[in-house]
Design a protein around this motif. Structure first.
Motif, PDB file in Angstrom:
ATOM      1  N   ARG A  75      38.413  31.957  28.611  1.00  0.00           N
ATOM      2  CA  ARG A  75      37.482  31.897  29.751  1.00  0.00           C
ATOM      3  C   ARG A  75      37.420  33.255  30.455  1.00  0.00           C
ATOM      4  O   ARG A  75      36.352  33.763  30.749  1.00  0.00           O
ATOM      5  CB  ARG A  75      37.912  30.815  30.734  1.00  0.00           C
ATOM      6  N   CYS A  76      38.588  33.842  30.673  1.00  0.00           N
ATOM      7  CA  CYS A  76      38.650  35.148  31.332  1.00  0.00           C
ATOM      8  C   CYS A  76      37.975  36.215  30.469  1.00  0.00           C
ATOM      9  O   CYS A  76      37.197  37.028  30.970  1.00  0.00           O
ATOM     10  CB  CYS A  76      40.108  35.511  31.608  1.00  0.00           C
ATOM     11  N   ARG A  77      38.248  36.210  29.190  1.00  0.00           N
ATOM     12  CA  ARG A  77      37.671  37.194  28.260  1.00  0.00           C
ATOM     13  C   ARG A  77      36.144  37.088  28.220  1.00  0.00           C
ATOM     14  O   ARG A  77      35.451  38.097  28.155  1.00  0.00           O
ATOM     15  CB  ARG A  77      38.271  36.982  26.870  1.00  0.00           C
ATOM     16  N   SER A  78      35.627  35.869  28.297  1.00  0.00           N
ATOM     17  CA  SER A  78      34.174  35.674  28.219  1.00  0.00           C
ATOM     18  C   SER A  78      33.450  36.203  29.450  1.00  0.00           C
ATOM     19  O   SER A  78      32.244  36.412  29.415  1.00  0.00           O
ATOM     20  CB  SER A  78      33.849  34.193  28.015  1.00  0.00           C
ATOM     21  N   ARG A  79      34.164  36.431  30.532  1.00  0.00           N
ATOM     22  CA  ARG A  79      33.544  36.918  31.769  1.00  0.00           C
ATOM     23  C   ARG A  79      33.602  38.437  31.916  1.00  0.00           C
ATOM     24  O   ARG A  79      33.009  39.000  32.823  1.00  0.00           O
ATOM     25  CB  ARG A  79      34.251  36.289  32.982  1.00  0.00           C
ATOM     26  N   LEU A  80      34.291  39.114  31.016  1.00  0.00           N
ATOM     27  CA  LEU A  80      34.472  40.561  31.138  1.00  0.00           C
ATOM     28  C   LEU A  80      33.163  41.331  30.998  1.00  0.00           C
ATOM     29  O   LEU A  80      32.312  40.980  30.175  1.00  0.00           O
ATOM     30  CB  LEU A  80      35.425  41.069  30.056  1.00  0.00           C
ATOM     31  N   PRO A  81      33.028  42.417  31.753  1.00  0.00           N
ATOM     32  CA  PRO A  81      31.888  43.314  31.509  1.00  0.00           C
ATOM     33  C   PRO A  81      32.143  44.120  30.240  1.00  0.00           C
ATOM     34  O   PRO A  81      33.263  44.160  29.721  1.00  0.00           O
ATOM     35  CB  PRO A  81      31.902  44.224  32.743  1.00  0.00           C
ATOM     36  N   GLU A  82      31.108  44.766  29.734  1.00  0.00           N
ATOM     37  CA  GLU A  82      31.258  45.620  28.547  1.00  0.00           C
ATOM     38  C   GLU A  82      32.138  46.831  28.847  1.00  0.00           C
ATOM     39  O   GLU A  82      32.888  47.281  27.997  1.00  0.00           O
ATOM     40  CB  GLU A  82      29.886  46.092  28.059  1.00  0.00           C
ATOM     41  N   ARG A 141      40.809  44.275  50.831  1.00  0.00           N
ATOM     42  CA  ARG A 141      40.124  44.617  49.580  1.00  0.00           C
ATOM     43  C   ARG A 141      40.918  44.076  48.386  1.00  0.00           C
ATOM     44  O   ARG A 141      40.364  43.517  47.449  1.00  0.00           O
ATOM     45  CB  ARG A 141      39.932  46.123  49.460  1.00  0.00           C
ATOM     46  N   MET A 142      42.237  44.195  48.434  1.00  0.00           N
ATOM     47  CA  MET A 142      43.082  43.693  47.364  1.00  0.00           C
ATOM     48  C   MET A 142      42.948  42.174  47.244  1.00  0.00           C
ATOM     49  O   MET A 142      42.849  41.643  46.133  1.00  0.00           O
ATOM     50  CB  MET A 142      44.543  44.057  47.641  1.00  0.00           C
ATOM     51  N   THR A 143      42.907  41.480  48.364  1.00  0.00           N
ATOM     52  CA  THR A 143      42.738  40.028  48.343  1.00  0.00           C
ATOM     53  C   THR A 143      41.388  39.651  47.755  1.00  0.00           C
ATOM     54  O   THR A 143      41.292  38.729  46.931  1.00  0.00           O
ATOM     55  CB  THR A 143      42.884  39.450  49.765  1.00  0.00           C
ATOM     56  N   LEU A 144      40.340  40.355  48.135  1.00  0.00           N
ATOM     57  CA  LEU A 144      39.009  40.098  47.590  1.00  0.00           C
ATOM     58  C   LEU A 144      39.010  40.313  46.078  1.00  0.00           C
ATOM     59  O   LEU A 144      38.531  39.466  45.325  1.00  0.00           O
ATOM     60  CB  LEU A 144      37.973  40.999  48.255  1.00  0.00           C
ATOM     61  N   TYR A 145      39.554  41.422  45.614  1.00  0.00           N
ATOM     62  CA  TYR A 145      39.564  41.712  44.179  1.00  0.00           C
ATOM     63  C   TYR A 145      40.360  40.653  43.422  1.00  0.00           C
ATOM     64  O   TYR A 145      39.938  40.186  42.373  1.00  0.00           O
ATOM     65  CB  TYR A 145      40.117  43.118  43.918  1.00  0.00           C
ATOM     66  N   ARG A 146      41.505  40.268  43.962  1.00  0.00           N
ATOM     67  CA  ARG A 146      42.327  39.242  43.314  1.00  0.00           C
ATOM     68  C   ARG A 146      41.554  37.931  43.199  1.00  0.00           C
ATOM     69  O   ARG A 146      41.555  37.283  42.158  1.00  0.00           O
ATOM     70  CB  ARG A 146      43.614  39.042  44.107  1.00  0.00           C
ATOM     71  N   THR A 147      40.860  37.558  44.249  1.00  0.00           N
ATOM     72  CA  THR A 147      40.090  36.317  44.268  1.00  0.00           C
ATOM     73  C   THR A 147      38.925  36.371  43.284  1.00  0.00           C
ATOM     74  O   THR A 147      38.697  35.432  42.522  1.00  0.00           O
ATOM     75  CB  THR A 147      39.570  36.029  45.689  1.00  0.00           C
ATOM     76  N   VAL A 148      38.197  37.479  43.269  1.00  0.00           N
ATOM     77  CA  VAL A 148      37.048  37.610  42.360  1.00  0.00           C
ATOM     78  C   VAL A 148      37.512  37.636  40.908  1.00  0.00           C
ATOM     79  O   VAL A 148      36.894  37.006  40.044  1.00  0.00           O
ATOM     80  CB  VAL A 148      36.196  38.850  42.706  1.00  0.00           C
ATOM     81  N   LEU A 149      38.608  38.318  40.616  1.00  0.00           N
ATOM     82  CA  LEU A 149      39.125  38.344  39.250  1.00  0.00           C
ATOM     83  C   LEU A 149      39.508  36.940  38.777  1.00  0.00           C
ATOM     84  O   LEU A 149      39.289  36.584  37.623  1.00  0.00           O
ATOM     85  CB  LEU A 149      40.341  39.262  39.148  1.00  0.00           C
ATOM     86  N   ALA A 150      40.041  36.132  39.676  1.00  0.00           N
ATOM     87  CA  ALA A 150      40.486  34.787  39.299  1.00  0.00           C
ATOM     88  C   ALA A 150      39.354  33.775  39.244  1.00  0.00           C
ATOM     89  O   ALA A 150      39.337  32.911  38.369  1.00  0.00           O
ATOM     90  CB  ALA A 150      41.557  34.308  40.285  1.00  0.00           C
ATOM     91  N   GLU A 151      38.388  33.877  40.149  1.00  0.00           N
ATOM     92  CA  GLU A 151      37.406  32.807  40.310  1.00  0.00           C
ATOM     93  C   GLU A 151      35.959  33.196  40.015  1.00  0.00           C
ATOM     94  O   GLU A 151      35.108  32.326  39.892  1.00  0.00           O
ATOM     95  CB  GLU A 151      37.471  32.260  41.751  1.00  0.00           C
ATOM     96  N   GLY A 152      35.680  34.487  39.935  1.00  0.00           N
ATOM     97  CA  GLY A 152      34.300  34.932  39.781  1.00  0.00           C
ATOM     98  C   GLY A 152      33.734  34.727  38.388  1.00  0.00           C
ATOM     99  O   GLY A 152      34.460  34.739  37.397  1.00  0.00           O
ATOM    100  N   SER A 170      30.963  36.124  35.418  1.00  0.00           N
ATOM    101  CA  SER A 170      30.755  37.490  34.937  1.00  0.00           C
ATOM    102  C   SER A 170      29.787  38.265  35.828  1.00  0.00           C
ATOM    103  O   SER A 170      30.001  39.443  36.100  1.00  0.00           O
ATOM    104  CB  SER A 170      30.316  37.517  33.483  1.00  0.00           C
ATOM    105  N   GLU A 171      28.734  37.611  36.316  1.00  0.00           N
ATOM    106  CA  GLU A 171      27.800  38.313  37.209  1.00  0.00           C
ATOM    107  C   GLU A 171      28.447  38.648  38.552  1.00  0.00           C
ATOM    108  O   GLU A 171      28.095  39.641  39.189  1.00  0.00           O
ATOM    109  CB  GLU A 171      26.500  37.525  37.405  1.00  0.00           C
ATOM    110  N   ASP A 172      29.425  37.863  38.985  1.00  0.00           N
ATOM    111  CA  ASP A 172      30.152  38.173  40.220  1.00  0.00           C
ATOM    112  C   ASP A 172      31.025  39.401  40.039  1.00  0.00           C
ATOM    113  O   ASP A 172      31.106  40.252  40.927  1.00  0.00           O
ATOM    114  CB  ASP A 172      31.043  36.992  40.642  1.00  0.00           C
ATOM    115  N   LEU A 173      31.682  39.493  38.900  1.00  0.00           N
ATOM    116  CA  LEU A 173      32.536  40.649  38.639  1.00  0.00           C
ATOM    117  C   LEU A 173      31.736  41.939  38.749  1.00  0.00           C
ATOM    118  O   LEU A 173      32.161  42.896  39.400  1.00  0.00           O
ATOM    119  CB  LEU A 173      33.176  40.541  37.257  1.00  0.00           C
ATOM    120  N   LEU A 190      32.765  43.745  42.327  1.00  0.00           N
ATOM    121  CA  LEU A 190      33.846  44.702  42.093  1.00  0.00           C
ATOM    122  C   LEU A 190      33.256  46.072  41.777  1.00  0.00           C
ATOM    123  O   LEU A 190      32.122  46.181  41.345  1.00  0.00           O
ATOM    124  CB  LEU A 190      34.722  44.235  40.926  1.00  0.00           C
ATOM    125  N   HIS A 191      34.049  47.095  42.001  1.00  0.00           N
ATOM    126  CA  HIS A 191      33.643  48.467  41.675  1.00  0.00           C
ATOM    127  C   HIS A 191      34.766  49.098  40.860  1.00  0.00           C
ATOM    128  O   HIS A 191      35.952  48.909  41.153  1.00  0.00           O
ATOM    129  CB  HIS A 191      33.396  49.265  42.957  1.00  0.00           C
TER     130      HIS A 191
END
Length: 109
Positions: A5-12, A47-58, A60-63, A67-68
């Motif tokens: 699931r995590c791999r399928s959400r990764l950007p190129e 910012r760290m909390t936001l990134y942690r949350t987006v990495l876990a729950e976002g 692919s379009e959210d990532l 995120l930057h």
């Protein structure tokens, strides 16, 4: 299954991550459904909390939208200790530059 699931959400590439790097950001309800929803990108801990949350729950379009690549790479040495091991492994396998950043930070300490 979680790794897939995590791999399928990764950007190129990390360069696709084009979110804001400053100001306040509110996360959508499908990412954070209770508690704090708005974070200051100008302060390291929120910012760290936001990134942690987006990495876990976002999605692919959210990532890509939230995120930057620069802050992600800069804070990866600390962030990688706060996220699930499967998320860390998937991201480091896909983007070895994150692992190099973490290794350089460990060597400097």
């Amino acid at each position: 299954m979680l790794r897939d699931r995590c791999r399928s959400r990764l950007p190129e590439s990390l360069q696709e991550l084009a979110g804001s790097v400053e100001g306040d950001m509110a996360l959508p309800i499908h990412i954070v459904w209770s508690g704090r929803t708005s974070y200051s990108l100008d302060r390291p801990k929120p910012r760290m909390t936001l990134y942690r949350t987006v990495l876990a729950e976002g999605l692919s379009e959210d990532l890509v939208a939230l995120l930057h690549d620069r802050p992600l790479t800069e804070q990866w040495p600390a962030l990688r200790r706060l996220i699930s091991p499967y998320i860390r492994e998937v991201w480091e396998d896909a983007f070895p530059e994150l692992l190099r950043t973490a290794s350089a930070d460990t060597a400097a300490a």
